[in-house]
Every structure is written in structure tokens, then in C-alpha cells.
Design a protein around this motif. Sequence first.
Motif, PDB file in Angstrom:
ATOM      1  N   GLU A 234       0.841  -1.190   0.000  1.00 20.14           N
ATOM      2  CA  GLU A 234       0.000   0.000   0.000  1.00 20.14           C
ATOM      3  C   GLU A 234       0.880   1.246   0.000  1.00 20.14           C
ATOM      4  O   GLU A 234       2.010   1.213   0.480  1.00 20.14           O
ATOM      5  CB  GLU A 234      -0.896   0.022   1.245  1.00 20.14           C
ATOM      6  N   ILE A 235       0.330   2.314  -0.546  1.00 19.76           N
ATOM      7  CA  ILE A 235       0.985   3.607  -0.439  1.00 19.76           C
ATOM      8  C   ILE A 235       0.123   4.454   0.492  1.00 19.76           C
ATOM      9  O   ILE A 235      -1.007   4.792   0.158  1.00 19.76           O
ATOM     10  CB  ILE A 235       1.137   4.286  -1.812  1.00 19.76           C
ATOM     11  N   LEU A 236       0.657   4.762   1.663  1.00 19.45           N
ATOM     12  CA  LEU A 236      -0.100   5.498   2.669  1.00 19.45           C
ATOM     13  C   LEU A 236       0.100   6.994   2.448  1.00 19.45           C
ATOM     14  O   LEU A 236       1.072   7.407   1.820  1.00 19.45           O
ATOM     15  CB  LEU A 236       0.378   5.110   4.065  1.00 19.45           C
ATOM     16  N   SER A 237      -0.827   7.787   2.968  1.00 12.87           N
ATOM     17  CA  SER A 237      -0.629   9.219   2.836  1.00 12.87           C
ATOM     18  C   SER A 237       0.083   9.741   4.076  1.00 12.87           C
ATOM     19  O   SER A 237      -0.061   9.188   5.168  1.00 12.87           O
ATOM     20  CB  SER A 237      -1.963   9.931   2.631  1.00 12.87           C
ATOM     21  N   GLU A 238       0.847  10.807   3.875  1.00 15.72           N
ATOM     22  CA  GLU A 238       1.676  11.339   4.952  1.00 15.72           C
ATOM     23  C   GLU A 238       0.826  11.706   6.171  1.00 15.72           C
ATOM     24  O   GLU A 238       1.224  11.496   7.309  1.00 15.72           O
ATOM     25  CB  GLU A 238       2.425  12.566   4.442  1.00 15.72           C
ATOM     26  N   SER A 239      -0.377  12.232   5.904  1.00 15.68           N
ATOM     27  CA  SER A 239      -1.192  12.752   7.004  1.00 15.68           C
ATOM     28  C   SER A 239      -1.684  11.665   7.960  1.00 15.68           C
ATOM     29  O   SER A 239      -2.006  11.947   9.102  1.00 15.68           O
ATOM     30  CB  SER A 239      -2.384  13.518   6.433  1.00 15.68           C
ATOM     31  N   GLU A 240      -1.752  10.417   7.488  1.00 11.32           N
ATOM     32  CA  GLU A 240      -2.273   9.368   8.375  1.00 11.32           C
ATOM     33  C   GLU A 240      -1.173   8.736   9.243  1.00 11.32           C
ATOM     34  O   GLU A 240      -1.469   7.904  10.107  1.00 11.32           O
ATOM     35  CB  GLU A 240      -3.045   8.314   7.591  1.00 11.32           C
ATOM     36  N   LEU A 241       0.072   9.147   9.029  1.00  9.28           N
ATOM     37  CA  LEU A 241       1.174   8.591   9.819  1.00  9.28           C
ATOM     38  C   LEU A 241       1.407   9.429  11.080  1.00  9.28           C
ATOM     39  O   LEU A 241       1.235  10.645  11.036  1.00  9.28           O
ATOM     40  CB  LEU A 241       2.452   8.540   8.975  1.00  9.28           C
ATOM     41  N   PRO A 242       1.828   8.856  12.177  1.00  8.49           N
ATOM     42  CA  PRO A 242       2.043   7.426  12.349  1.00  8.49           C
ATOM     43  C   PRO A 242       0.740   6.664  12.546  1.00  8.49           C
ATOM     44  O   PRO A 242      -0.165   7.152  13.202  1.00  8.49           O
ATOM     45  CB  PRO A 242       2.888   7.355  13.628  1.00  8.49           C
ATOM     46  N   LEU A 243       0.674   5.484  11.941  1.00  2.00           N
ATOM     47  CA  LEU A 243      -0.449   4.573  12.155  1.00  2.00           C
ATOM     48  C   LEU A 243      -0.083   3.653  13.304  1.00  2.00           C
ATOM     49  O   LEU A 243       0.960   3.008  13.265  1.00  2.00           O
ATOM     50  CB  LEU A 243      -0.689   3.736  10.899  1.00  2.00           C
ATOM     51  N   CYS A 244      -0.925   3.607  14.328  1.00  2.31           N
ATOM     52  CA  CYS A 244      -0.600   2.792  15.503  1.00  2.31           C
ATOM     53  C   CYS A 244      -1.713   1.794  15.768  1.00  2.31           C
ATOM     54  O   CYS A 244      -2.878   2.177  15.870  1.00  2.31           O
ATOM     55  CB  CYS A 244      -0.408   3.681  16.730  1.00  2.31           C
ATOM     56  N   TYR A 245      -1.345   0.537  15.866  1.00  2.00           N
ATOM     57  CA  TYR A 245      -2.330  -0.516  16.128  1.00  2.00           C
ATOM     58  C   TYR A 245      -1.911  -1.325  17.345  1.00  2.00           C
ATOM     59  O   TYR A 245      -0.718  -1.474  17.637  1.00  2.00           O
ATOM     60  CB  TYR A 245      -2.402  -1.487  14.943  1.00  2.00           C
ATOM     61  N   CYS A 246      -2.913  -1.843  18.029  1.00  2.58           N
ATOM     62  CA  CYS A 246      -2.602  -2.873  19.012  1.00  2.58           C
ATOM     63  C   CYS A 246      -3.650  -3.958  18.872  1.00  2.58           C
ATOM     64  O   CYS A 246      -4.759  -3.713  18.398  1.00  2.58           O
ATOM     65  CB  CYS A 246      -2.567  -2.316  20.428  1.00  2.58           C
ATOM     66  N   GLY A 247      -3.260  -5.164  19.219  1.00  2.00           N
ATOM     67  CA  GLY A 247      -4.202  -6.271  19.090  1.00  2.00           C
ATOM     68  C   GLY A 247      -3.751  -7.477  19.883  1.00  2.00           C
ATOM     69  O   GLY A 247      -2.551  -7.685  20.083  1.00  2.00           O
ATOM     70  N   TYR A 248      -4.757  -8.217  20.315  1.00  3.35           N
ATOM     71  CA  TYR A 248      -4.460  -9.467  21.021  1.00  3.35           C
ATOM     72  C   TYR A 248      -4.449 -10.621  20.032  1.00  3.35           C
ATOM     73  O   TYR A 248      -5.323 -10.703  19.162  1.00  3.35           O
ATOM     74  CB  TYR A 248      -5.530  -9.758  22.086  1.00  3.35           C
ATOM     75  N   THR A 249      -3.471 -11.510  20.170  1.00  3.78           N
ATOM     76  CA  THR A 249      -3.505 -12.810  19.478  1.00  3.78           C
ATOM     77  C   THR A 249      -2.763 -13.834  20.333  1.00  3.78           C
ATOM     78  O   THR A 249      -1.910 -13.464  21.126  1.00  3.78           O
ATOM     79  CB  THR A 249      -2.781 -12.804  18.102  1.00  3.78           C
ATOM     80  N   PRO A 250      -3.086 -15.092  20.132  1.00  4.66           N
ATOM     81  CA  PRO A 250      -2.176 -16.114  20.647  1.00  4.66           C
ATOM     82  C   PRO A 250      -0.955 -16.165  19.726  1.00  4.66           C
ATOM     83  O   PRO A 250      -1.031 -15.705  18.590  1.00  4.66           O
ATOM     84  CB  PRO A 250      -2.978 -17.404  20.543  1.00  4.66           C
ATOM     85  N   CYS A 251       0.157 -16.680  20.212  1.00 13.46           N
ATOM     86  CA  CYS A 251       1.372 -16.786  19.419  1.00 13.46           C
ATOM     87  C   CYS A 251       1.850 -18.228  19.455  1.00 13.46           C
ATOM     88  O   CYS A 251       1.803 -18.861  20.510  1.00 13.46           O
ATOM     89  CB  CYS A 251       2.460 -15.882  19.981  1.00 13.46           C
ATOM     90  N   PHE A 252       2.278 -18.703  18.297  1.00 18.34           N
ATOM     91  CA  PHE A 252       2.698 -20.106  18.199  1.00 18.34           C
ATOM     92  C   PHE A 252       4.153 -20.187  17.753  1.00 18.34           C
ATOM     93  O   PHE A 252       4.502 -19.654  16.696  1.00 18.34           O
ATOM     94  CB  PHE A 252       1.811 -20.834  17.188  1.00 18.34           C
ATOM     95  N   ARG A 253       4.960 -20.829  18.575  1.00 19.58           N
ATOM     96  CA  ARG A 253       6.374 -20.931  18.227  1.00 19.58           C
ATOM     97  C   ARG A 253       6.881 -22.340  18.480  1.00 19.58           C
ATOM     98  O   ARG A 253       6.674 -22.885  19.556  1.00 19.58           O
ATOM     99  CB  ARG A 253       7.195 -19.932  19.052  1.00 19.58           C
TER     100      ARG A 253
END
Length: 419
Positions: A234-253
Motif C-alpha cells: 500500500e501507499i499510505l498518505s503522509e497525514s495518516e502517519l504514524p499509524l498505531c495498532y494494538c491487538g491481542y492474538t495467541p502466538c505459536f512458536r
Amino acid sequence: MKPLCAADSKCVVQTMQNCWMACLILIASAALIENTDSLKAKRNELSAQIAEVSKRKEDATALKDQSRAIGDEIAHGDADLKEIEKDIETRLMLIPNLPHESVPFGKSAEENVVVREWGKKPTFDFKPKDHLTLGKSLGICDFERGTKIAGSGFPVYRAAGAILERSLLNFFLETHRERGTYTEVSVPFVVNRESITGTGQLPKFEEDLYRCDTDDLFLIPTAEVPITNMHRDEILSESELPLCYCGYTPCFRREAGSYGKDTRGFLRLHQFDKVEMVKFAKPDESYAEHEKLTADATHILELLGIHYRVILLCSGDMGFGAAKCYDIEIWSPCEEKWLEVSSCSNFESFQARRAGVRYRRSDNNKPEFVHTLNGSGLATPRLLVALLETFQNDDGTVSIPDVLKKYTGFSLITQNGMK
RNA sequence: GGAGAGGUGGCAGAGUGGUCGAAUGCGGCGGCCUCGAAAGCCGUUGUACCGCUUGUCGGUACCGGGGGUUCGAAUCCCUCCCUCUCCGCCA
């Protein structure tokens, strides 16, 4: 994930070789590209002529023969080029990221730097029990049955343990939400090959991943993979940065190669729960965002009242894709050692290049790669270790930190349940 | 699982063998008009790579992925992936 063995000279030599060879091959391929491109230009010209001649109902056999001959040449050139590109790609994919200038040089974990320490080691006027003993006597975890169901490293949380674990995750997410920085996302727990290549787990770390063969899907080793790949290509626009997300998941290793190390209880698992923070930032802002992200993770520990320290990893101890990385470690009073609960990394453009995540500074400018960052905020198992051990009482019960009570609904875990 | 339809530029949507990197509309950007704005009008608008005379330069590639037919493929054929609709089954 195993860090790149920067201390291993063989590894360094291999990396250097891959860099140089990729450069040399790239330079050499330019001539080949130029050649085939001009042949294609010639063919395009001939095709136009053939079209014209045919329209006039004249004979175009000679032109067609000529074009066919050029076509054969192009086919050869393209085939060579394809192989060369594959070769370059293979080499490039095995080259780790460069450390940022603020990262100390060092060969191993011993040369990491303690940046700050918060709180102090808890003291007890009785003999404290370790988390396994506590877990067993309080009936909040069941490793044996987890092993029966799936195998070792797949724990069962039960009763107050299950509630506490779930409460922690909610507490993490809600804390991030209250600070207002992150958009919460809920993402798939399996990803395709492209996604896991995009964040750099492939091709180097395939042996550490669980794979669903029939569909060529991978169980995620961290939410970093699906969340970072949300903006792949994707090409993001400058104005939407920084994009910050958080999320829960299980992790498998799979934790291949680490058997016999930290195998006790919750210290190293094949499946665990985690809330991850992921940021897409402008290059000139990414290091400031990195500090903030790290602070967001430690903020949680401060609310809980867990003794922690922040470690700046040296060049030799960093992961494959990171340019700079802070590990957050919490104190286990009974193991008497520091446990890593979060790695907060700035990948700069390493992942963005692989995953094709760019942004446009202004409409006149060419797209540039963003910087990606991520860190746990936080993972539950090791935190549970510190939590149980730190807040245990002399009668074998465990107190719940104040901030957690509204999530658990109880304030004490006892041998008979919860209160 | 069965049957069908479809994947084209930021979006919508034409295009069934050459003049198509691609009509048209919307959106975006620039300009005119205006005290300012809206409306209207005019212009402009993708990405990657290669080259040099580094230029509002020349060339090449890209119409879901891969392969094929052809002098030439967005267009025809094969294959894979994905999406949608209907039926069935099941959370």
C-alpha cells in the motif's frame, strides 16, 4: 526467534558475501536488461510495421520472420534475467538489517546495556514459593493435561488462572485504549507465505513456525505478522502517519533448538497470549515513536507494580530485522533472574521494503518506504510468573494488584478458589 | 461440497488480437471565476526498472499469479489463487 549470530564469524562472512555478490550481479544484470529492453523496442517497432503492412494486404512474411528471431533472443535474455533476479533475491533476503548508530557494538547478550530500572526487588519475611509450586497449590494451571492434549509447552490455565490470564489481556488492551494512541484490531491467527515473508520471518526462520501444509498457511509467531501486513503493498498518505495498532492474538512458536532451556512452567511455551503494538511511522519520526512505544509497554508494568528494567540490545544480540531493540525484563524473585516480557524494535525500512509499505510525502514526490516498529504490550506467561511470585502471601495465597481487580472481579487467589 | 458469475488505474466502470498504460465518470492536484466559498469551466493525474545528453528526456515492463498460442495478448487457450451469487451442509 533466534537472533542472527553476529558473534559467529562464519555468519558475518556469509552476510558480506551475499551483499557483495548481490551488488555485483545487480550491476552485471543492468547490461542484460538494457540489451533485452532494446530488443523489445525493436520487436514493438516491427509489430507496428507488420500491422500496417497487413492492413494494406501486403506480404509481411519477412518482417514476421525477423520478429520471430528477435523473440527467441528475448526469450533467452528474459530467462537468464529471471534466474539472476531470483539469485539476487535469495541473497538479499538473507542479509540482516543494519544496526542504528545509537546501538552499542557487542558480540553477545553480555554486552547489552541496562538503560533504566524501575521499582525494586521484592523482599519476603517468609520463604517465597516459585510460580510452579504456587500454580499447582492454587489449582490455576495444569501443564500435565496441556501436554496430554497437545504436547509440552501448551499450558492449560484453569479457574482463577484462566480468569487472571484473560483479565491481563483486557487490562493491556484497555490501558492502551485509554492512552488513545492505538487503534485496536483483531486479526487472523494464520497468515500466508507472502505475509510472513513481508515481516522477515521467512526465509530465515521457517523451522520456528507451525505450518498448515495443505494450505501453505502459517500459525502466527506474533501479531506483528498479520498487523504489519495489513498495509502490505500500500501507499499510505503522509497525514495518516504514524499509524498505531494494538491487538491481542495467541502466538505459536516451535522453539526449535531451544529444548532444555527455560523449560520450566511458563518460561518458554509453544503457545502463549500476547497484546502487540505495531506502528507505521515516517522515517524521521520513527525513533521518537520507538521511545514512546517502549514507554507504553513499561507503563503497564508500572501500573501493576512489577519490578522491571529496560535493556538496549547490542549489535550482536539483536534480531534479524531490527535496527534497534529494547528488551523489557521483569524480575522473578524465585527464579532469581530477569525474564524478557517484551521486545520493542524499530525495523526502519527492513519490513517495509519486503512488504512494500510506502507513503507519499507530498503529491509531487515519489513514494518512500515507511518505518515499521513493534513491541509486546505485553505477553502473559512470564508476567504471570512475576505476578504470582511477587504478590504471594505467607499463607500461600496471591493478591491481585489493584489495577487488575476490576477485570478479575476478585482480589485474592486462595487454595479454595478466589475471593 | 454442487452450480454459476467475475477479478482492469485511488474508486466505479468500458474495452474480445495491433492505432490500448488503457475510454468515460468520480475522487485528487493546479488554474480561471469569487471578498471568500460552492457551482461551473480549463488543464493535470499510476508503479517499477534500464539508459544517458539528469530531462515536464528516451526506452522497457505491469489489466489477479504462473504458463502457452501468435510477428504481436488486457483481449484467445491452460492452470493456480481470490471475490461474489444461488443451492446444500455446519458454527
